[in-house]
Design a protein around this motif. Structure first.
Motif, PDB file in Angstrom:
ATOM      1  N   GLY A  65      -4.893 -17.515  -7.073  1.00 20.84           N
ATOM      2  CA  GLY A  65      -3.918 -16.564  -7.603  1.00 20.84           C
ATOM      3  C   GLY A  65      -4.469 -15.230  -8.043  1.00 20.84           C
ATOM      4  O   GLY A  65      -3.770 -14.469  -8.731  1.00 20.84           O
ATOM      5  N   ASN A  66      -5.690 -14.890  -7.663  1.00 24.56           N
ATOM      6  CA  ASN A  66      -6.224 -13.578  -8.024  1.00 24.56           C
ATOM      7  C   ASN A  66      -5.686 -12.503  -7.077  1.00 24.56           C
ATOM      8  O   ASN A  66      -5.376 -12.768  -5.917  1.00 24.56           O
ATOM      9  N   VAL A  67      -5.611 -11.277  -7.601  1.00 23.00           N
ATOM     10  CA  VAL A  67      -5.082 -10.143  -6.842  1.00 23.00           C
ATOM     11  C   VAL A  67      -5.960  -8.930  -7.121  1.00 23.00           C
ATOM     12  O   VAL A  67      -6.400  -8.723  -8.259  1.00 23.00           O
ATOM     13  N   ILE A  68      -6.193  -8.118  -6.086  1.00 27.46           N
ATOM     14  CA  ILE A  68      -6.921  -6.856  -6.244  1.00 27.46           C
ATOM     15  C   ILE A  68      -5.909  -5.728  -6.371  1.00 27.46           C
ATOM     16  O   ILE A  68      -5.018  -5.577  -5.528  1.00 27.46           O
ATOM     17  N   LEU A  69      -6.058  -4.913  -7.427  1.00 21.82           N
ATOM     18  CA  LEU A  69      -5.232  -3.730  -7.622  1.00 21.82           C
ATOM     19  C   LEU A  69      -6.117  -2.492  -7.491  1.00 21.82           C
ATOM     20  O   LEU A  69      -7.228  -2.456  -8.015  1.00 21.82           O
ATOM     21  N   GLY A  70      -5.626  -1.497  -6.796  1.00 19.21           N
ATOM     22  CA  GLY A  70      -6.427  -0.276  -6.632  1.00 19.21           C
ATOM     23  C   GLY A  70      -5.512   0.918  -6.425  1.00 19.21           C
ATOM     24  O   GLY A  70      -4.294   0.770  -6.397  1.00 19.21           O
ATOM     25  N   ARG A  86       0.163   2.806 -11.554  1.00 18.70           N
ATOM     26  CA  ARG A  86       0.598   3.056 -10.173  1.00 18.70           C
ATOM     27  C   ARG A  86       1.022   1.774  -9.469  1.00 18.70           C
ATOM     28  O   ARG A  86       2.017   1.759  -8.729  1.00 18.70           O
ATOM     29  N   THR A  87       0.277   0.697  -9.680  1.00 18.54           N
ATOM     30  CA  THR A  87       0.644  -0.556  -9.015  1.00 18.54           C
ATOM     31  C   THR A  87       1.909  -1.154  -9.618  1.00 18.54           C
ATOM     32  O   THR A  87       2.687  -1.804  -8.915  1.00 18.54           O
ATOM     33  N   ARG A  88       2.141  -0.926 -10.915  1.00 19.29           N
ATOM     34  CA  ARG A  88       3.382  -1.395 -11.538  1.00 19.29           C
ATOM     35  C   ARG A  88       4.578  -0.680 -10.920  1.00 19.29           C
ATOM     36  O   ARG A  88       5.626  -1.286 -10.649  1.00 19.29           O
ATOM     37  N   ASP A  89       4.429   0.610 -10.671  1.00 15.15           N
ATOM     38  CA  ASP A  89       5.506   1.373 -10.027  1.00 15.15           C
ATOM     39  C   ASP A  89       5.721   0.910  -8.590  1.00 15.15           C
ATOM     40  O   ASP A  89       6.854   0.916  -8.095  1.00 15.15           O
ATOM     41  N   LEU A  90       4.649   0.508  -7.937  1.00 14.66           N
ATOM     42  CA  LEU A  90       4.723   0.149  -6.521  1.00 14.66           C
ATOM     43  C   LEU A  90       5.299  -1.239  -6.289  1.00 14.66           C
ATOM     44  O   LEU A  90       6.072  -1.450  -5.348  1.00 14.66           O
ATOM     45  N   MET A 148       0.843  -1.187   0.000  1.00 16.00           N
ATOM     46  CA  MET A 148       0.000   0.000   0.000  1.00 16.00           C
ATOM     47  C   MET A 148       0.878   1.236   0.000  1.00 16.00           C
ATOM     48  O   MET A 148       1.883   1.303   0.717  1.00 16.00           O
ATOM     49  N   ARG A 149       0.485   2.233  -0.829  1.00 19.35           N
ATOM     50  CA  ARG A 149       1.180   3.519  -0.819  1.00 19.35           C
ATOM     51  C   ARG A 149       0.147   4.612  -0.610  1.00 19.35           C
ATOM     52  O   ARG A 149      -0.804   4.747  -1.372  1.00 19.35           O
ATOM     53  N   HIS A 150       0.358   5.373   0.469  1.00 13.19           N
ATOM     54  CA  HIS A 150      -0.566   6.418   0.858  1.00 13.19           C
ATOM     55  C   HIS A 150      -0.021   7.758   0.367  1.00 13.19           C
ATOM     56  O   HIS A 150       0.985   8.255   0.886  1.00 13.19           O
ATOM     57  N   GLY A 151      -0.686   8.346  -0.600  1.00 12.43           N
ATOM     58  CA  GLY A 151      -0.266   9.630  -1.147  1.00 12.43           C
ATOM     59  C   GLY A 151      -1.143  10.761  -0.649  1.00 12.43           C
ATOM     60  O   GLY A 151      -2.123  10.552   0.068  1.00 12.43           O
ATOM     61  N   ALA A 152      -0.816  11.979  -1.053  1.00  9.94           N
ATOM     62  CA  ALA A 152      -1.573  13.149  -0.624  1.00  9.94           C
ATOM     63  C   ALA A 152      -3.002  13.112  -1.139  1.00  9.94           C
ATOM     64  O   ALA A 152      -3.936  13.511  -0.451  1.00  9.94           O
ATOM     65  N   ASP A 153      -3.195  12.619  -2.351  1.00  9.01           N
ATOM     66  CA  ASP A 153      -4.532  12.615  -2.945  1.00  9.01           C
ATOM     67  C   ASP A 153      -4.830  11.292  -3.646  1.00  9.01           C
ATOM     68  O   ASP A 153      -5.619  11.241  -4.579  1.00  9.01           O
ATOM     69  N   TYR A 154      -4.191  10.209  -3.202  1.00  2.16           N
ATOM     70  CA  TYR A 154      -4.451   8.911  -3.813  1.00  2.16           C
ATOM     71  C   TYR A 154      -4.106   7.791  -2.849  1.00  2.16           C
ATOM     72  O   TYR A 154      -3.391   7.986  -1.869  1.00  2.16           O
ATOM     73  N   GLU A 155      -4.654   6.610  -3.113  1.00  3.03           N
ATOM     74  CA  GLU A 155      -4.284   5.375  -2.429  1.00  3.03           C
ATOM     75  C   GLU A 155      -3.990   4.340  -3.514  1.00  3.03           C
ATOM     76  O   GLU A 155      -4.791   4.160  -4.435  1.00  3.03           O
ATOM     77  N   THR A 156      -2.844   3.704  -3.417  1.00  7.00           N
ATOM     78  CA  THR A 156      -2.484   2.647  -4.350  1.00  7.00           C
ATOM     79  C   THR A 156      -2.228   1.374  -3.558  1.00  7.00           C
ATOM     80  O   THR A 156      -1.548   1.416  -2.524  1.00  7.00           O
ATOM     81  N   TYR A 157      -2.788   0.246  -4.030  1.00  7.40           N
ATOM     82  CA  TYR A 157      -2.613  -0.983  -3.266  1.00  7.40           C
ATOM     83  C   TYR A 157      -2.627  -2.212  -4.157  1.00  7.40           C
ATOM     84  O   TYR A 157      -3.225  -2.234  -5.236  1.00  7.40           O
ATOM     85  N   VAL A 158      -1.907  -3.236  -3.665  1.00  8.37           N
ATOM     86  CA  VAL A 158      -1.801  -4.545  -4.298  1.00  8.37           C
ATOM     87  C   VAL A 158      -2.126  -5.559  -3.210  1.00  8.37           C
ATOM     88  O   VAL A 158      -1.383  -5.684  -2.232  1.00  8.37           O
ATOM     89  N   ILE A 159      -3.258  -6.284  -3.367  1.00  9.98           N
ATOM     90  CA  ILE A 159      -3.723  -7.163  -2.303  1.00  9.98           C
ATOM     91  C   ILE A 159      -3.998  -8.561  -2.854  1.00  9.98           C
ATOM     92  O   ILE A 159      -4.986  -8.766  -3.573  1.00  9.98           O
ATOM     93  N   PRO A 160      -3.140  -9.534  -2.551  1.00 10.22           N
ATOM     94  CA  PRO A 160      -3.432 -10.918  -2.945  1.00 10.22           C
ATOM     95  C   PRO A 160      -4.742 -11.383  -2.301  1.00 10.22           C
ATOM     96  O   PRO A 160      -5.006 -11.082  -1.136  1.00 10.22           O
ATOM     97  N   ARG A 161      -5.555 -12.103  -3.068  1.00  6.57           N
ATOM     98  CA  ARG A 161      -6.864 -12.545  -2.572  1.00  6.57           C
ATOM     99  C   ARG A 161      -6.779 -14.021  -2.179  1.00  6.57           C
ATOM    100  O   ARG A 161      -6.651 -14.900  -3.039  1.00  6.57           O
ATOM    101  N   PRO A 162      -6.873 -14.323  -0.877  1.00 10.19           N
ATOM    102  CA  PRO A 162      -6.723 -15.713  -0.403  1.00 10.19           C
ATOM    103  C   PRO A 162      -7.766 -16.651  -1.010  1.00 10.19           C
ATOM    104  O   PRO A 162      -8.915 -16.266  -1.239  1.00 10.19           O
ATOM    105  N   GLY A 163      -7.339 -17.893  -1.270  1.00  9.52           N
ATOM    106  CA  GLY A 163      -8.266 -18.916  -1.712  1.00  9.52           C
ATOM    107  C   GLY A 163      -8.906 -18.649  -3.055  1.00  9.52           C
ATOM    108  O   GLY A 163     -10.004 -19.140  -3.332  1.00  9.52           O
TER     109      GLY A 163
END
Length: 357
Positions: free
Chosen positions: A242-247, A270-274, A224-239
Motif C-alpha cells: 500500500g505504499n505510494v510515491i508522491l512527487g 499539489r497531489t491533494r489537488d490532483l 500525472m499532471r504536466h505543468g509549464a514549470d512543474y511535474e506532479t504525480y501519484v504513483i502506487p508502488r506494486p508489492g
C-alpha cells in the motif's frame, strides 16, 4: 570479492536499470555466462548518484517526442507488459489505471503514437477536465516498484543466467578491458559518464528530484499532471503493502541531495489537488527522498564507439542519459545497444562452448 576474469567476453559498466536491462537482453540470447557487470553500487544499495532505486516509477508520456524515444517507449511498454502478465508479483510490475493531464504544450503527435498501443486509451472530454487543464487522457499503465524490480533483475541474472557481478570503481572506461578476452564493453554509467575518464561527455547533467513516500492502500490510480514549470504525480508502488510515491520536482543541473520541508509541503498540496483518492483519505507520511536523474542534452546516447587497448581496436557501446525514462525506455535502449554490436557478438558466439548457447 569477485574480480574480472578471462571468461568475461562482455563487460557492462553500471548496475542501474540501464545496465541491468542490457545484461537481460544479452542473457536472453545466451550470453549470460560471458557477462560481468562491474559497478560501485548494486541493487539494495542507496546513494545519491545511484538513481534507479529512487524512481517512482511508471510508464507515462514524460519522454521525448522524437522517433527514437517513441520506438524505445513502445518496446519498453511491450517488455513491461510481458512481465506484468507473466511475472507480476516476482518482478514487481503491475497493470494500473492511469490519468495524465496537461496544462499546456500538449505533445499531440506523441499521444497519437501512444494511443496505438496503450491499453484502454481514451481522450477525456472537456467537461471532465479540472480547472487549468487543456487536455487529458486515461489508459492502463504499468507501475513498477523500482528498488524491488532491480533486485529481481539482479537475482534473475545471477541465478538463471550466470551473470557475474563485480563491485569495483573503475578509474577509466579503458580499465573495463582488464582481460584480453573482453570484446565489448557497455558503458551504462549514467551521470558518471560526464566525468569518467575515457568518456567525459560534457552534455551530461543531473536533474534533481524529490519525492514523498506515503502509506495509502486506498490509492489505486496512477496520476500525472504536466505543468509549464512543474511535474506532479501519484504513483502506487506494486508489492509494497500500500505504499505510494508522491512527487515531484525536475530541477535541471541541480545536484543537491538534501530534502526540504517546503518542497514536501508543495508536493502534498499539489497531489491533494490532483487526486480525488488522496482527498478522500489523508495518507500516512513515511519518508522523503531526493535523487539525481542522469540527464543529457539532446537525449540519451546509444552509440557504438571503439577504443584501442594494447594496439587492438575494441568495441565500446555507450548507453546512458535516459534522465527520468530509464525504466520505461531502458529495455528498448538495451535492444538497440545490443543490435549495434551484432558482428562482435557473432564472434563471441562462435568461440563459446556449445553448452552455453
Amino acid at each position: 570479492m569477485a574480480s574480472l576474469s578471462s571468461n568475461d567476453s562482455i563487460v557492462i559498466v553500471g548496475a542501474g536499470i540501464i545496465g541491468l536491462n542490457v545484461a537481460l537482453v544479452l542473457s536472453e540470447r545466451g550470453y549470460g555466462q560471458s557477462i560481468a557487470v562491474v559497478a560501485e553500487h548494486f541493487p539494495g544499495d542507496t546513494s545519491l548518484n545511484y538513481t534507479s532505486p529512487w524512481a517512482g516509477c511508471n510508464f507515462s508520456a514524460i519522454s521525448g517526442t522524437d522517433a527514437t524515444a517513441l520506438r524505445w517507449d513502445r518496446l519498453g511498454y511491450d517488455h513491461l507488459s510481458r512481465l506484468a502478465s507473466v511475472r507480476s508479483e516476482e518482478a514487481y510490475v503491475h497493470w494500473t489505471p492511469s490519468i495524465e493531464l496537461w496544462d499546456e504544450d500538449v505533445p499531440r503527435d506523441k499521444i497519437q503514437h501512444m494511443s496505438e498501443y496503450l491499453r484502454d486509451f481514451r481522450i477525456l472530454p472537456e467537461a471532465e477536465l479540472p480547472k487549468g487543464v487543456k487536455f487529458a487522457v486515461s489508459f492502463t499503465t504499468l507501475t513498477v516498484n523500482a528498488p524491488e524490480h532491480i533486485k529481481y533483475l539482479h537475482r534473475r541474472l545471477q541465478d538463471q543466467y550466470g551473470v557475474r557481478f563485480v563491485r569495483k570503481r573503475l578509474p577509466s572506461i579503458q580499465s573495463a578491458y582488464a582481460s584480453p578476452s573482453t570484446k565489448i564493453v557497455f558503458n551504462c554509467t549514467g551521470i558518471a559518464s560526464g566525468t569518467l575518464p575515457g568518456v567525459e561527455d560534457p552534455k551530461c547533467y543531473p536533474t534533481r528530484g524529490q519525492v514523498v513516500l506515503v502509506k495509502a492502500p486506498h490509492i489505486q490510480t496512477n496520476m500525472m499532471r504536466h505543468g509549464a514549470d512543474y511535474e506532479t504525480y501519484v504513483i502506487p508502488r506494486p508489492g509494497s503493502n500500500g505504499n505510494v510515491i508522491l512527487g515531484g520536482y525536475m530541477q535541471k543541473r541541480v545536484s543537491d541531495g538534501s530534502t526540504y520541508a517546503f518542497e514536501v509541503e508543495s508536493i502534498l498540496a499539489r497531489t491533494r489537488d490532483l487526486s480525488l483518492e488522496i482527498r478522500q483519505q489523508e495518507p500516512e507520511l513515511l519518508g522523503t527522498f531526493a535523487g539525481l536523474r542522469p540527464s543529457r542534452e539532446g537525449g540519451a546516447r546509444v552509440e557504438r564507439d571503439e577504443v584501442v587497448i594494447d594496439g587492438q581496436k575494441c568495441a565500446l557501446v555507450h548507453n546512458y542519459g535516459a534522465g527520468g525514462t530509464g525504466f520505461q525506455a531502458g529495455y528498448g535502449m538495451a535492444l538497440e545497444s545490443v543490435a549495434i554490436v551484432e558482428d562482435v557478438l557473432h564472434q563471441i558466439q562462435n568461440s563459446m562452448p556449445r553448452a552455453n548457447l
